[in-house]
Design an enzyme around this catalytic site. Structure first.
Site, PDB file in Angstrom:
ATOM      1  N   ASP A 271       0.865  -1.165   0.000  1.00 19.27           N
ATOM      2  CA  ASP A 271       0.000   0.000   0.000  1.00 19.27           C
ATOM      3  C   ASP A 271       0.908   1.222   0.000  1.00 19.27           C
ATOM      4  O   ASP A 271       1.612   1.476   0.986  1.00 19.27           O
ATOM      5  CB  ASP A 271      -0.893  -0.021   1.244  1.00 19.27           C
TER       6      ASP A 271
ATOM      7  N   TYR B 242      -7.354  16.459  -9.821  1.00 19.83           N
ATOM      8  CA  TYR B 242      -6.620  15.617 -10.760  1.00 19.83           C
ATOM      9  C   TYR B 242      -5.519  16.425 -11.439  1.00 19.83           C
ATOM     10  O   TYR B 242      -4.362  15.977 -11.538  1.00 19.83           O
ATOM     11  CB  TYR B 242      -7.591  15.054 -11.802  1.00 19.83           C
TER      12      TYR B 242
ATOM     13  N   LYS C 187      -1.236  15.913 -11.371  1.00 15.08           N
ATOM     14  CA  LYS C 187      -0.400  15.724 -12.558  1.00 15.08           C
ATOM     15  C   LYS C 187       0.614  16.857 -12.711  1.00 15.08           C
ATOM     16  O   LYS C 187       1.789  16.607 -13.039  1.00 15.08           O
ATOM     17  CB  LYS C 187      -1.278  15.605 -13.806  1.00 15.08           C
TER      18      LYS C 187
ATOM     19  N   THR D  30      -7.327   0.492 -20.941  1.00 16.71           N
ATOM     20  CA  THR D  30      -7.275  -0.237 -19.675  1.00 16.71           C
ATOM     21  C   THR D  30      -8.623  -0.908 -19.414  1.00 16.71           C
ATOM     22  O   THR D  30      -9.626  -0.625 -20.084  1.00 16.71           O
ATOM     23  CB  THR D  30      -6.966   0.713 -18.513  1.00 16.71           C
TER      24      THR D  30
END
Length: 296
Positions: free
Chosen positions: A76, A173, A177, A208
């Site tokens: 993790d 998000y 990035k 994916t």
């Protein structure tokens, strides 16, 4: 089980984080095909426990089937002690680390839904932990082993994306990035002249399991996108080609964010179906540039 020396030999040793499925799995498989010893990390260890499938063990076995040596490690990446244990294991078993791919990323429910950021669940901030912070902490723990492997011209690849430069899935998000790209630049400043290179890599629209579930639900809506979608292994092929190239090629790119399709074209890499990848720079933009100033 083979011993560490038998397992590694003269092959390059990689760690790919977040590789139970998706992009990480594709990268690990491509590295396996190139003959790497690949430590595959992730939280998924029980088959069928995740709705998208995949475990670290399954990916590791597939890496071995491709010709490499896959080693699954439950990890993790929110847990610093678990990451420290991962690096300690690589040091004990392999003695070197040639390639670190920081791919682990959290995709919380609601991050891709429409609406303003205040209308999305607050738990989207977990991307800061598994995406931004995890990239920093994993590299921090791995740095001494990377530096000790400097004669082998090691490479760190931080997976980022077009959200660093355009609006994509909202401000959280995008901040992750953009942060990964700036972190890459600054890590390269610290690693300059130490034999370790670090780059950010921007994949395109990926085939994916998560994406294809959406596409399969409405194929007509995504018909045009299918022609430019990349298989996850393309990113792995580009990484393997960069890592296998001359050290100067890595040093010259160190600190930069690279569009995966463009890197693949530069290095003569095609997708697994033979297609030439298509850069999305024209529609989404290109990486930012940073000042050359260094203030210590």
């Amino acid at each position: 089980m083979t011993g560490p020396d038998q397992r590694r030999g003269d092959r390059r040793v990689a760690v790919v984080t977040g590789a139970s499925r998706g992009l990480g799995k594709g990268i690990a498989l491509a590295l396996g095909e190139a003959g790497y010893v690949v430590y595959v990390t992730g939280r998924s260890v029980t088959p069928g426990a995740h709705d998208l499938g995949g475990t670290v063990g399954e990916t590791a076995r597939a890496v071995t089937e491709r010709g490499g040596t896959g080693i699954g490690v439950a990890c993790d990446h929110r847990d610093d002690d678990a990451v420290a244990d991962l690096v300690a294991r690589v040091r004990a078993e392999a003695g070197v680390l040639d390639l670190l791919v920081n791919n682990a990323f959290a995709v919380p429910d609601g991050v891709t839904s429409s609406g303003g950021f205040w209308e999305k669940p607050l738990d989207v901030v977990m991307m800061f932990d598994v995406g931004l912070r995890s990239t920093y902490t994993t590299t921090w723990h791995a740095a001494p082993l990377l530096l000790a492997s400097a004669a082998r011209s090691p490479l760190v690849v931080n997976i980022s994306g077009f959200g660093a430069i355009c609006y994509l899935h909202g401000p959280a998000y995008g901040a992750v990035k953009a942060g990964v790209d700036k972190m890459t630049h600054d890590m390269a400043v610290d690693l300059a002249d130490r034999g370790v290179s670090v780059v950010s890599l921007w994949p395109g629209l990926l085939r994916t399991e998560r994406t294809m579930r959406v596409v399969d639900a409405d194929p007509a809506l995504y018909r045009d996108s299918l022609s430019i979608m990349e298989h996850p292994e393309l990113t792995g092929r580009a990484i393997a080609a960069l890592d296998a190239g001359p050290p100067t090629g890595k040093r010259e790119r160190s600190g930069r964010a690279l569009i995966g399709a463009e890197l693949a074209i530069e290095l003569g890499v095609s997708d697994i179906d033979g297609r030439r990848p298509v850069s999305r720079r024209t529609s989404l933009g290109g990486p930012a540039t940073y000042s050359d100033a260094v203030v210590r």
